[in-house]
Every structure is written in structure tokens, then in C-alpha cells.
Design an enzyme around this catalytic site. Structure first.
Site: not given
Length: 506
Positions: A14, A144
Site C-alpha cells: 500500500r 493523518e
């Protein structure tokens, strides 16, 4: 003492695939996933981002089908988004059972990218988590830009964490998204989260922009992180992610109170396969997996290894399915050469060893490394040369080759102390050399040059474009045939050396 278990999550498929220019095929992704779980024995895999492409969809379907058949489906994870359930639908189509939900871990990202209030963002996140649970999908949550959040908007981070610990989630994933943390900050920030929420599972996801990825991972574990996100060969955006091989070695050798269940011996095999599939080359000096990291070049090091392993450390190559090598070149000593001879089952007397050593040093001045594969060729060349009395010397030559012009050679030859010179052209550089030689012999000698009846070139097996080159020439004089060999890193030069031996034989 019971050791604390650290989960290793590999995100090569990923986050690692976000390396510029890298894209794995469906079959490559499946092959890598199998190796990571079955051979390297990582705990979890993050294999894709939801809704990226049709190819990504097919790859995830293949991997989840295999994982389901082998009781590994709970180890397969997919990055998803707060997108009104579209990512959940995508996951249901693929058969994946664990989502890593990407959310905003800094107020700066929330305000300027989503343009929402914390309350609005939390409500959207809750709806996504609840929808996943309704469909039997487990949720881990990424914050994030968490590292910048801790630096610049800590109140928001803890407001968000206060909300998250009340939700139906498995793990909280704390990324240094832009690779800006120092080791000291990593420890302080993880410790602060761990102290406030002692029961939650924390993963640390480190990037390597300042080359601090491994150091930051080490501090995250010390501060109480439960899991780490790593990639094979440190693949990833920009400077990449914390590299799997280095981190596993560091944890095993320096963090004695924690436990990981990965298989070090598989690291090199997996690393080389990922290198092949990705085209992302491993630097030769990359710790643990680089081509040169278990190669001793200096002769003093080989000598020390013979004397109580003076130049060994805990990073023994056998741990990682590798073998220590002793390079041959201009810094080599007899100990380096003897180590290589032992591997090949060859023994030389002291005089022969001295001559071979000198020849390797000479070659090393022109060619950085002489390989073990080259060694039998060098020995043959040295011992063969010893049997020939050198009365003829190819003193100097100039080989010329220019576009639109025939190759040419200017040759100086010393025969029993007398210097001769000639110039000639030919169809190739060696042909021009032979034509110049024929001129000299026709003018100054009563002897006939033998006819060249066969010309063969070979390089040692396993060598590359800069390999030593052995030229084998078969000559015919009257009714007799004989062979001479020349060795050099340049093909034409090796042929000239073989010719010089012929001149001395006749």
C-alpha cells in the site's frame, strides 16, 4: 520477565507502492503477500487503498481469497476513507475484513483540506465506523499528520482521541506523515498518548525524510507503542518509510524487553523479490539487505576475522539467510584471497599465493572489485604465465576506432631488447593489431607467425558487464596447434596478452 509483544504490519503493497514509478501487478501483489505472511511471518498486511483502480480491486480480491482459504483474512487490511460508505462497499466487494480508516490528525489538515469542524468530522467518522461494524468489518483509525498535530494543535489531537476511545475500533494508528519527528519528540508524543490512554492499542507509522525512520521507530517502541508499520527496502513516498530489515535487527539486538515473531532468515529473499518486482533498486550499502554489507574488502579485516573474529558484530549474515564474503581488489591481502580459495577448495603454495595476490592488486587498479568467480581465471593466467620465458614484450600500443574510419593500431614490440614499431589498419581493433604485428615480422624476422584458427571469449559465470574477460586463442604452426590465454577487464587487451604469450612460445 514476560516480553511485550510488538505487532509488525507491513505496508509495502500500500504505502510502499506509492514509491514514484512503482506499480505491482495482481500476481506480483499476491506473491509478495504470501511471502510476507508465510515466510517473513509479519503479523498484518496493509495491501491497498480502496477505490484506487480496477487493478487494485482485482489484486485485493485475489489476496483476500487466498487469505480466507488459509485462515489469514483478519491479517489483511485496506486503507479506506470517510466517504459516505463508498469505501465500505468497495471492501464488501473485495472480501476484506479490516479497514484502516484515514482521518485528520491535525487541526491544520482538518481546517484547510476538509474545511470542517472537529464535531462534524467526528460525526462522519462515527457513521463510517458504525457502518463497518454493521457489515462485520473491523476498524483501525489513522490520524493523518498526527506528528504535526502534536506539535501545533495538541488540544485537538486529545479531543479527537477522547472521542475515538469511545468508538468500536481495534487500533489507533499514529503516523509521522511528513517524516518530521526527531527521536526525542517521537518518544515524548507516544509516551504522552500511552500515559493518557493506557489500554488502547497504538501503532506507529514512521517516514524517513530526515533518515530518522529507524531511530524514531526505536523510540516509539520504548515509549509504549504496540505495533509498527514498515516496508520492505524502505519503499514509500519521498524518502520512503521505516525499512523492515533495519528495524527488525534493531529491535532484536537493542530492545530486549519486547518480542517480535518475524523470521529474519527470510528478509533477504523477500527483499530481493520486491526489488525485482518493483524495479526499486536496493543501495549496495543498505544495512542488512544491501549487496556489500557483509563483504570485507580490506585485507586487515579478513586477517582479523581469522584471529578470533575481531571484525564481527551481532549482525551476522547467517541471521538473514546470507553469507560473509571477502572482496578481492587493490586493498586485498593474502587473508582475503585465502578465504576465497577455501570456499573454492583451491590451495596454493606461498610463492603462487604471492603472485596471485600481486595480480589481483594490479587488476584492482583497473577494476574496483575482482569477484570470487574471477579467481580461477586469475590463477590459471598467473600459473600459465610462469611457464613461459618472456623474451618478447608488447611494450606499447595505441588502438584507434572512429566513426567512418577503419580501426587502426600503432604497435611497439621489444624482442630480446630491440624495439620495433609498426602501424596498420584492420576490420577491428584486434585485427589491426595483428596486421601491425605481421608487418613487423615480415620486415624484421625470418619466422612465420602462426595462423589464428580459433578465438573464444568468456567471462566467469555470475559476473557482470565489468567482469574479467578471458580470451582463448588457438594457433596453428606447421602441423601443430597450441592455445594461449589472456586475462583482462578489456576484451581486446586480453586478446593482446594471449598473443604476447604466443610470441614468446615461438
Amino acid at each position: 520477565m514476560t516480553k511485550r509483544k510488538i505487532e509488525i504490519m507491513d505496508t509495502t503493497l500500500r504505502d510502499g507502492e506509492q514509491t514514484s514509478g512503482v506499480s505491482f501487478s495482481v500476481s506480483e501483489k499476491l506473491t509478495i503477500a504470501k511471502l510476507l505472511l508465510e515466510e517473513l511471518k509479519v503479523d498484518r498486511l496493509e495491501i491497498a487503498s480502496a477505490r484506487v483502480s480496477e487493478g487494485e480491486l482485482q489484486a485485493v480480491k485475489k489476496i483476500t481469497a487466498w487469505a480466507s482459504e488459509n485462515n489469514n483474512i483478519d491479517k489483511i487490511e485496506v486503507l479506506t476513507f470517510v466517504d459516505g460508505g463508498k469505501s465500505i462497499d468497495w471492501m464488501l466487494d473485495t472480501g476484506a475484513k479490516v479497514q484502516n480508516l484515514l482521518t485528520k490528525g491535525s487541526l491544520n489538515h482538518l481546517k484547510h483540506q476538509l474545511k470542517k469542524t472537529p464535531k462534524e468530522h467526528f460525526a462522519d467518522i462515527k457513521a463510517t465506523i458504525d457502518l463497518a461494524a454493521k457489515n462485520n468489518i473491523k476498524t483501525n483509525v489513522y490520524l493523518e499528520d498526527w506528528s504535526n498535530g502534536m506539535r501545533n494543535s495538541k488540544a485537538y489531537v486529545f479531543e479527537y482521541l477522547d472521542f475515538l476511545v469511545t468508538q468500536n475500533i481495534e487500533r489507533i494508528l499514529l503516523p509521522d506523515t511528513l517524516g518530521i519527528l526527531t527521536p526525542k519528540e517521537t518518544f515524548l508524543y507516544i509516551d504522552e498518548v500511552r500515559t493518557k490512554y493506557p489500554e488502547i492499542h497504538i501503532d506507529f507509522h514512521g517516514h524517513n525524510d530526515y533518515d530518522l525512520g529507524v531511530a524514531n521507530v526505536m523510540e516509539a517502541v520504548k515509549a509504549g507503542a504496540n505495533g509498527l508499520h514498515l516496508t520492505i527496502n524502505g519503499m514509500g513516498e519521498r524518502a520512503g518509510n521505516a525499512p523492515m530489515a533495519s528495524v527488525l535487527a534493531v529491535i532484536k539486538d537493542f530492545l530486549v524487553d519486547v518480542n517480535i515473531t518475524t523470521n529474519e532468515k527470510a528478509l533477504h529473499k523477500v527483499s530481493k523479490l520486491v526489488e525485482t518486482f518493483s524495479g526499486f533498486r536496493i543501495p549496495v550499502n543498505k544495512p542488512v539487505v544491501g549487496a556489500n554489507v557483509f563483504t570485507q574488502t580490506a585485507g586487515i579485516h579478513a586477517d582479523g576475522d581469522n584471529k578470533h573474529n575481531l571484525y564481527f558484530n551481532d549482525l551476522m549474515p547467517e541471521r538473514f539467510g546470507r553469507k560473509r564474503k571477502y572482496a578481492l581488489g587493490k586493498t586485498s591481502g593474502k587473508a582475503n584471497i585465502q578465504k576465497n580459495l577455501q570456499d573454492l577448495g583451491i590451495s596454493l603454495n606461498d610463492d603462487e599465493l604471492k603472485k596471485v595476490t600481486q595480480r589481483i592488486i594490479e587488476l584492482g587498479d583497473k577494476k574496483e572489485v575482482v569477484s570470487q568467480d574471477d579467481l580461477p581465471y586469475i590463477i590459471s593466467d598467473v600459473l600459465d604465465s610462469d611457464t613461459i620465458e618472456k623474451r618478447v614484450v608488447v611494450e606499447n600500443y595505441v588502438l584507434g576506432h572512429a566513426k567512418g574510419m577503419k580501426p587502426s593500431t600503432t604497435l611497439q614490440l621489444i624482442v630480446e631488447g630491440v624495439l620495433y614499431e609498426a602501424h596498420a589498419q584492420g576490420d577491428g581493433q584486434f585485427d589491426a593489431f595483428m596486421n601491425a604485428l605481421k608487418k613487423l615480422y615480415k620486415t624484421h624476422s625470418k619466422k612465420e607467425l602462426p595462423a589464428l584458427i580459433d578465438y573464444a571469449v568468456r567471462i566467469p559465470p555470475g559476473s557482470h558487464s565489468d567482469a574479467l574477460c578471458e580470451t582463448i586463442i588457438t594457433w596453428k604452426r606447421e602441423k601443430n596447434e597450441f592455445i594461449t590465454r589472456g586475462l583482462d577487464s578489456d576484451q581486446t587487451v586480453s586478446a593482446i596478452k594471449a598473443t604476447e604469450k604466443m610470441l614468446n612460445i615461438i
